[in-house]
Design a protein around this motif. Structure first.
Motif, mmCIF file in Angstrom:
data_model
loop_
_atom_site.group_PDB
_atom_site.id
_atom_site.type_symbol
_atom_site.label_atom_id
_atom_site.label_comp_id
_atom_site.label_asym_id
_atom_site.label_seq_id
_atom_site.Cartn_x
_atom_site.Cartn_y
_atom_site.Cartn_z
ATOM 1 N N PHE A 221 44.120 -4.837 -5.014
ATOM 2 C CA PHE A 221 44.811 -4.055 -3.995
ATOM 3 C C PHE A 221 45.970 -3.259 -4.606
ATOM 4 O O PHE A 221 46.127 -2.058 -4.345
ATOM 5 C CB PHE A 221 45.333 -4.987 -2.899
ATOM 6 C CG PHE A 221 46.407 -4.383 -2.046
ATOM 7 C CD1 PHE A 221 46.105 -3.414 -1.097
ATOM 8 C CD2 PHE A 221 47.732 -4.774 -2.196
ATOM 9 C CE1 PHE A 221 47.106 -2.841 -0.325
ATOM 10 C CE2 PHE A 221 48.733 -4.217 -1.423
ATOM 11 C CZ PHE A 221 48.420 -3.237 -0.490
ATOM 12 N N ILE A 222 46.776 -3.904 -5.439
ATOM 13 C CA ILE A 222 47.923 -3.232 -6.048
ATOM 14 C C ILE A 222 47.463 -2.112 -6.984
ATOM 15 O O ILE A 222 48.056 -1.030 -7.021
ATOM 16 C CB ILE A 222 48.825 -4.255 -6.770
ATOM 17 C CG1 ILE A 222 49.498 -5.166 -5.731
ATOM 18 C CG2 ILE A 222 49.875 -3.563 -7.620
ATOM 19 C CD1 ILE A 222 50.328 -6.294 -6.314
ATOM 20 N N ASN A 223 46.375 -2.354 -7.718
ATOM 21 C CA ASN A 223 45.814 -1.306 -8.570
ATOM 22 C C ASN A 223 45.342 -0.112 -7.749
ATOM 23 O O ASN A 223 45.555 1.047 -8.124
ATOM 24 C CB ASN A 223 44.659 -1.859 -9.400
ATOM 25 C CG ASN A 223 45.098 -2.395 -10.739
ATOM 26 O OD1 ASN A 223 45.615 -1.663 -11.566
ATOM 27 N ND2 ASN A 223 44.905 -3.680 -10.953
ATOM 28 N N GLU A 224 44.692 -0.382 -6.625
ATOM 29 C CA GLU A 224 44.221 0.704 -5.765
ATOM 30 C C GLU A 224 45.392 1.485 -5.184
ATOM 31 O O GLU A 224 45.334 2.720 -5.064
ATOM 32 C CB GLU A 224 43.340 0.137 -4.655
ATOM 33 C CG GLU A 224 41.997 -0.361 -5.165
ATOM 34 C CD GLU A 224 41.198 -1.110 -4.114
ATOM 35 O OE1 GLU A 224 41.733 -1.324 -3.002
ATOM 36 O OE2 GLU A 224 40.046 -1.491 -4.395
ATOM 37 N N CYS A 225 46.476 0.772 -4.836
ATOM 38 C CA CYS A 225 47.679 1.459 -4.342
ATOM 39 C C CYS A 225 48.259 2.369 -5.418
ATOM 40 O O CYS A 225 48.709 3.486 -5.133
ATOM 41 C CB CYS A 225 48.726 0.443 -3.897
ATOM 42 S SG CYS A 225 48.371 -0.354 -2.318
ATOM 43 N N LYS A 226 48.251 1.886 -6.656
ATOM 44 C CA LYS A 226 48.774 2.683 -7.768
ATOM 45 C C LYS A 226 47.990 3.987 -7.909
ATOM 46 O O LYS A 226 48.568 5.055 -8.182
ATOM 47 C CB LYS A 226 48.701 1.868 -9.066
ATOM 48 C CG LYS A 226 49.216 2.583 -10.304
ATOM 49 C CD LYS A 226 50.714 2.799 -10.237
ATOM 50 C CE LYS A 226 51.227 3.459 -11.501
ATOM 51 N NZ LYS A 226 52.640 3.875 -11.369
ATOM 52 N N ASN A 227 46.683 3.921 -7.699
ATOM 53 C CA ASN A 227 45.838 5.112 -7.818
ATOM 54 C C ASN A 227 45.969 6.030 -6.601
ATOM 55 O O ASN A 227 46.011 7.256 -6.747
ATOM 56 C CB ASN A 227 44.370 4.706 -7.994
ATOM 57 C CG ASN A 227 44.121 3.997 -9.315
ATOM 58 O OD1 ASN A 227 44.820 4.238 -10.300
ATOM 59 N ND2 ASN A 227 43.137 3.112 -9.346
#
Length: 200
Positions: free
Chosen positions: A121-127
């Motif tokens: 989830f945090i990786n997707e938010c970063k993108n």
């Protein structure tokens, strides 16, 4: 650099299944909303469980944002996932999952898998929202599952001695844990702080 505010939902009603917020939990959510009023928040996400969505709705209304429901923020297991499960049986199962991080409970996921969902989830938010400030209203267990995944024992014990052994008691309702992520590394800005809940 992204900043993620991991907010545990407010105190829920004492009932099995998808329990709603109690009156006290609603008050906590309102105080938490006040904490965010002067911050530049780019998006609000919530676990699909009612207690999280109600908390997120109070916060989102205060800062004029929509809620994005995110199944990856759901707890590793919830009392009521298994039919006719008593609360004591649920606690026993929960503790087993905490001790044995790769154990997969019926109708749930392992602690390690739950933590990886949070990482994803945090990786997707970063993108999707680069260099942004995000609120994620979620659950105490998945917050510590994530932290045990990505931080080493020394870092965790700096937050609380014997972090791993007592992790299930460390995230109070409507506490805020602040994580920063640069795409490579996680940083802890604040852990399970509750000063915004104190009467002034």
């Amino acid at each position: 650099m992204n900043t993620i505010y991991l907010v545990r939902h407010g105190i829920k009603e004492k009932s099995v299944g998808d329990a709603k917020l109690s009156a006290k939990g609603i008050q906590q959510a309102e105080k938490t909303a006040s904490f965010f009023r002067d911050k530049k928040i780019d998006a609000v996400f919530s676990s699909p469980l009612s207690r999280a969505k109600e908390t997120a709705a109070i916060i989102a209304t205060a800062i004029d944002k929509d809620i994005n429901e995110e199944i990856g923020l759901r707890e590793r297991a919830n009392w009521g996932d298994i039919p006719n499960q008593s609360f004591d049986e649920f606690v026993e199962l929960w503790d087993k999952c905490t001790r044995e991080r790769d154990y997969e409970p019926p109708n749930g996921v392992s602690a390690r898998q739950a933590g990886k969902r949070m990482e994803q989830f945090i990786n997707e938010c970063k993108n999707q929202y680069p260099d942004s400030e995000i609120i994620a209203v979620t659950h105490g267990g998945i917050i510590t599952d994530f932290m045990v995944n990505v931080f080493n024992a020394e870092q965790l014990n700096d937050l609380h001695s014997n972090f791993i052994d007592v992790q299930s008691k460390l995230i109070p309702e409507c506490s805020i844990t602040i994580i920063r992520y640069d795409g490579m590394k996680y940083y802890i800005d604040d852990f399970a702080q509750v000063t915004h809940l104190l009467d002034k």
